[in-house]
Scaffold this motif. Structure first.
Motif, short mmCIF file in Angstrom:
data_model
loop_
_atom_site.label_atom_id
_atom_site.label_comp_id
_atom_site.label_asym_id
_atom_site.label_seq_id
_atom_site.Cartn_x
_atom_site.Cartn_y
_atom_site.Cartn_z
N GLU A 270 -30.47 -40.06 -8.18
CA GLU A 270 -30.87 -40.87 -7.09
C GLU A 270 -32.22 -41.47 -7.39
O GLU A 270 -33.23 -40.77 -7.46
CB GLU A 270 -30.91 -40.08 -5.77
CG GLU A 270 -31.78 -38.84 -5.83
CD GLU A 270 -31.97 -38.18 -4.45
OE1 GLU A 270 -31.25 -38.48 -3.49
OE2 GLU A 270 -32.88 -37.36 -4.35
N HIS B 56 -32.24 -42.93 -3.23
CA HIS B 56 -32.98 -42.05 -2.31
C HIS B 56 -33.95 -42.91 -1.50
O HIS B 56 -34.67 -43.74 -2.07
CB HIS B 56 -33.76 -41.01 -3.12
CG HIS B 56 -34.80 -40.27 -2.35
ND1 HIS B 56 -34.54 -39.08 -1.72
CD2 HIS B 56 -36.11 -40.55 -2.11
CE1 HIS B 56 -35.65 -38.64 -1.13
NE2 HIS B 56 -36.61 -39.52 -1.35
N HIS C 184 -29.74 -41.23 2.88
CA HIS C 184 -30.67 -40.69 3.87
C HIS C 184 -31.03 -41.72 4.95
O HIS C 184 -32.17 -41.76 5.41
CB HIS C 184 -31.96 -40.17 3.24
CG HIS C 184 -31.82 -39.47 1.92
ND1 HIS C 184 -30.75 -38.66 1.61
CD2 HIS C 184 -32.63 -39.45 0.82
CE1 HIS C 184 -30.91 -38.19 0.38
NE2 HIS C 184 -32.03 -38.64 -0.11
N ASP D 160 -30.67 -32.82 -2.42
CA ASP D 160 -31.84 -33.64 -2.28
C ASP D 160 -33.06 -32.77 -2.44
O ASP D 160 -32.99 -31.58 -2.24
CB ASP D 160 -31.83 -34.25 -0.88
CG ASP D 160 -32.95 -35.21 -0.74
OD1 ASP D 160 -33.71 -35.05 0.19
OD2 ASP D 160 -33.08 -36.08 -1.59
#
Ligand SMILES: [Zn+2]
Lengths: 283, 108
Positions: A97, A128, A161, A281
């Motif tokens: 990411e 991300h 996210h 994450d």
């Protein structure tokens, strides 16, 4: 998932998870040399798939230098040069990411280099976005950076996210939106379902944070319970939790090689009780 | 529970579940408990001498957003209240970040 025990793989398979997709992320400390990344990419593409395979769980990974480690731009260039030799490994989905963490100029520069790498090698991208007060600004910078490279199709990019203030920014530009579930501190299952109801379900997928902190590899299957409580149909639940991530990931030939005929290969998994794509994450 | 209601959402999907009143029945005690928890936290900070802090000021601004009527976008407005509204990337990761509220130049 290198930060998790095999108990998690067993629990995921038992709960109906059909695959795990693990992005390259932060090791809990900043790696000091390109050799550290070489070893990590070997772990993601060689050992970890074998560990998951013991639980009949197909394992896929994304490769990059995480934005949290992007301040050392010399090291970043070395890692970017290392990545292409891993892109043909059978479990690699693309570049990720990547993204921003503190919205710095160096992070943005390294992000642009990753976007260029993905364009040159025709790779999918997983992004991300920063957490907390940096997310809105970071998401805007990321969207602009990707749209600035005309070689990249937004439909081949998932921006992860998202929350209520960023999901429309991402979806309106044609990107996929990832909603990452956390047991505490960030997005809950209830809010994830709120977002599905408010912003549509066409290009959205849900994933679990599975990192070094408090996180739950079963957050996606548990979100199915929240959807069921609100009266969403089994067909809708299956579409969001399983068919959507599958549809995005089938753009990867390596994913298609395993899941192209999934509906026929695994007819025993009841609709609405399977899911894809827990991710992990780091922040 | 409410399966006969057949509520249509904005996407006109096939959801058949609780209406607003039935949803309230499900979540009221949880929401009430969370609100009292927040009241307790704010009281506790006061009792311990208070705090002159940009995060607390942002928190009170966010609470005002909760009290504003409707619109269906309270979560978005609360998140925006805490967010950095600027456009330019920053020079250094040490400048600020990840406290949960944008200091906006008023950080001590
Ligand atoms: Zn992330």
């Amino acid at each position: 998932m290198v930060s998790r025990t095999t108990d998690d793989y067993l629990a995921m398979v038992t709960a109906g998870c059909r695959a795990v997709c693990e992005p390259a992320f932060w090791a809990g400390y900043d790696r000091k040399s390109v050799d550290g990344f070489y070893d990590y990419f070997c772990q993601l593409t060689d050992y970890e798939p074998k560990r998951a395979a013991k639980f009949a769980l197909p394992h896929f990974s994304w490769l990059c230098l995480n934005p949290k480690e992007a301040e050392d731009t010399g090291l970043a260039d070395d890692v970017l040069a290392l990545i292409p030799q891993f892109l043909d490994r059978p479990n690699v989905l693309g570049i990720g990411e990547i993204g921003l963490n503190k919205n710095t100029r160096n992070e943005l520069s390294v992000l642009e280099k990753h976007i260029d790498l993905a364009a040159r090698h025709d790779q999918l991208i997983l992004v991300h976005t920063p957490h907390l007060e940096d997310k809105l600004k970071g998401t805007r910078l990321i969207v602009d950076a990707i749209l600035g490279d005309k070689r990249i199709e937004p439909a081949r990019v998932i921006i992860d996210h998202v929350e209520e203030h960023t999901a429309p920014l991402v979806l309106d530009k044609g990107f996929w939106a990832g909603i990452t579930l956390y047991p505490e501190s960030k997005c809950t299952s209830a809010r994830a379902v709120d977002m599905l109801e408010m912003y549509g379900r066409e290009r959205v997928w849900l994933n679990c944070a599975c990192d070094w902190g408090v996180s739950d590899p079963l957050a996606v299957p548990k979100t199915a319970l929240e959807m069921r409580k609100r009266g969403h149909s089994e067909e809708t639940i299956d579409r969001v939790l399983y068919a959507n991530p599958r549809r995005f990931l089938l753009q990867s030939p390596r994913f298609a090689a395993v899941f192209g005929d999934e509906g026929m290969i695994f007819p025993t998994v009841p609709s609405g009780k399977r899911s894809l794509s827990p991710t992990r994450d780091s922040f | 529970m409410g399966a006969e209601m057949g509520i249509k959402t904005e996407q006109g999907d096939d959801r058949r579940g609780p209406d607003g009143k039935q949803l309230l029945d499900l979540v009221f005690l949880e929401a009430r408990a969370k609100l009292i928890d927040i009241a307790g936290i704010l009281d506790r900070i006061d009792r311990y001498g208070g705090a002159e802090d940009y995060r607390l000021r942002a928190f009170y601004r966010a609470l005002e957003e909760l009290s504003r009527p409707g619109g269906g976008d309270r979560a978005r407005r609360v998140l925006t209240t805490f967010s950095d509204p600027t456009d330019e990337p920053v020079d250094s990761p040490l400048m600020h970040g990840a406290t949960g509220a944008w200091p906006g130049g008023e950080k001590e």
